[in-house]
Design an enzyme around this catalytic site. Structure first.
Site, short mmCIF file in Angstrom:
data_model
loop_
_atom_site.label_atom_id
_atom_site.label_comp_id
_atom_site.label_asym_id
_atom_site.label_seq_id
_atom_site.Cartn_x
_atom_site.Cartn_y
_atom_site.Cartn_z
N ASN A 11 0.86 -1.18 0.00
CA ASN A 11 0.00 0.00 0.00
C ASN A 11 0.91 1.24 0.00
OD1 ASN A 11 -1.82 2.04 0.51
ND2 ASN A 11 -2.30 1.40 2.60
N TRP A 12 0.99 1.87 -1.16
CA TRP A 12 1.92 3.01 -1.28
C TRP A 12 1.35 4.27 -0.62
CZ3 TRP A 12 4.08 2.97 -7.05
CH2 TRP A 12 4.72 1.74 -7.27
N LYS A 13 0.09 4.24 -0.26
CA LYS A 13 -0.59 5.41 0.34
C LYS A 13 -0.39 6.64 -0.56
CE LYS A 13 0.20 3.33 4.80
NZ LYS A 13 0.08 3.46 6.23
N HIS A 101 -9.59 0.99 5.33
CA HIS A 101 -8.28 1.20 5.98
C HIS A 101 -8.47 2.17 7.14
CE1 HIS A 101 -4.11 2.38 6.61
NE2 HIS A 101 -3.76 1.31 5.92
N GLU A 103 -6.79 4.57 8.06
CA GLU A 103 -6.56 5.97 7.69
C GLU A 103 -7.78 6.57 6.99
OE1 GLU A 103 -2.82 5.35 5.67
OE2 GLU A 103 -1.88 4.92 7.60
N GLU A 171 -5.34 -5.27 10.81
CA GLU A 171 -4.32 -4.24 11.01
C GLU A 171 -4.61 -3.49 12.32
OE1 GLU A 171 -2.46 -2.97 7.07
OE2 GLU A 171 -4.24 -1.78 7.29
N GLY A 177 2.38 2.07 10.72
CA GLY A 177 3.34 3.16 10.55
C GLY A 177 4.06 3.57 11.81
N SER A 209 3.35 -2.32 10.31
CA SER A 209 4.81 -2.28 10.47
C SER A 209 5.49 -3.61 10.13
CB SER A 209 5.19 -1.80 11.87
OG SER A 209 4.71 -0.49 12.09
N GLY A 230 2.77 -1.25 4.28
CA GLY A 230 2.77 0.17 3.93
C GLY A 230 4.19 0.65 3.68
N GLY A 231 4.81 1.23 4.70
CA GLY A 231 6.12 1.86 4.55
C GLY A 231 7.16 1.01 3.84
C1 PEP Z 1 -0.84 -0.04 5.99
O1 PEP Z 1 -0.83 1.07 5.50
O2 PEP Z 1 -1.80 -0.79 5.78
C2 PEP Z 1 0.28 -0.45 6.83
C3 PEP Z 1 0.23 -1.62 7.41
O3 PEP Z 1 1.33 0.43 6.95
P1 PEP Z 1 2.76 0.12 7.63
O4 PEP Z 1 3.27 -1.18 7.04
O5 PEP Z 1 3.61 1.28 7.24
O6 PEP Z 1 2.53 -0.01 9.09
#
Ligand code: PEP
Length: 245
Positions: A11-13, A101, A103, A171, A177, A209, A230-231
């Site tokens: 997930n590049w957000k 999500h 966010e 999640e 993050g 994470s 994500g990251g």
């Molecule tokens: C996400 O955005 O779904 C996520 C899990 O981000 P991260 O891996 O950065 O925690």
């Protein structure tokens, strides 16, 4: 028993202008194609920002990596300024869309009811919905994590769910993050609980994470069918290490 092939989704957000997004997509495609001789260990998906869907989709052609959106509106079209319909995502080459999500839930006030309508829209357009669920830190500390997630699942999943149109991503909100991850025991317990209410064969991803250091332990759990990353998905080396091309 149905075999659940692992799925790792990036997930590049809201990250990536054309040049860097293209470079990332080229690198992922190159790694996936090089690994293909031995057979990639799992299914791969990237969810870039909407502005890069066509570009990234083009660069991923032939790599076996699928393309997904990060959100969509429930309707097929209409007066919804700034929104993207599921049909538009499908038209841009997407096979999946992330919905609910945290966010979106906490940053944009999305409710379980609106997520449910979006899932219906995604299915109408032929997309696989990746439904995100997870508890906040205070909810976990209050011993309510399982109850919260069960409620989100009950309220967000419309009738008609099947293993080929729905993926769940557990999640924990506090793990996204932050560099914090749930313990393997807590992940295993939550995934086991989630599985009890799902159609057989439905995949349950863990997100929060995930990185090259913790991926093997998390992905090795019986009820973990992949990861939503994500990251670490913004760095091709880290993503490749998680996926273990
Ligand atoms: C996400 O955005 O779904 C996520 C899990 O981000 P991260 O891996 O950065 O925690």
């Amino acid at each position: 028993m149905a075999v659940r092939r692992k799925l790792v989704a990036g997930n590049w957000k809201m990250n990536g202008l054309c040049e860097e997004g293209s470079a990332l997509a080229r690198s992922l495609a190159h790694r996936a194609i090089s690994a293909a001789a031995g057979g990639p260990a799992c299914e791969l998906l990237v969810c870039p920002p909407a502005t890069l869907l066509k570009t990234v989709g083009g660069l991923l052609t032939g790599s076996g990596i699928a393309l997904g959106g990060q959100d969509c509106h429930a309707a097929a079209k209409g007066a919804h300024t700034g929104d993207i319909s599921p049909e538009m995502l499908a038209d841009a080459g997407c096979s999946h869309v992330i919905l609910g999500h945290s966010e979106r839930r906490y940053g944009h006030g999305e409710s379980d009811a609106s997520v449910r309508e979006k899932i219906r829209g995604a299915w109408r357009a032929g997309l696989v919905a990746i439904l995100c669920v997870g508890e906040t830190q205070p909810q976990r500390h209050a011993g309510k994590a399982i109850e919260v997630v069960a409620g989100q699942l009950a309220e967000s999943i419309p009738g008609g769910a099947a293993s080929d149109n729905l993926v769940i991503a557990y999640e924990p909100v506090w793990a996204i993050g932050t560099g914090l991850t749930a313990t393997l025991e807590d992940i295993a317990a939550m995934h086991g609980e989630i599985r009890t209410g799902l159609p057989a064969g439905t995949r349950i991803l863990y997100g929060g994470s995930v990185n090259p250091q913790n991926a093997a332990g998390i992905l090795g759990l019986t009820d973990v069918d992949g990861a939503l990353v994500g990251g670490a998905s913004l760095d091709p080396k880290s993503f490749a290490a998680i996926v273990q091309y």
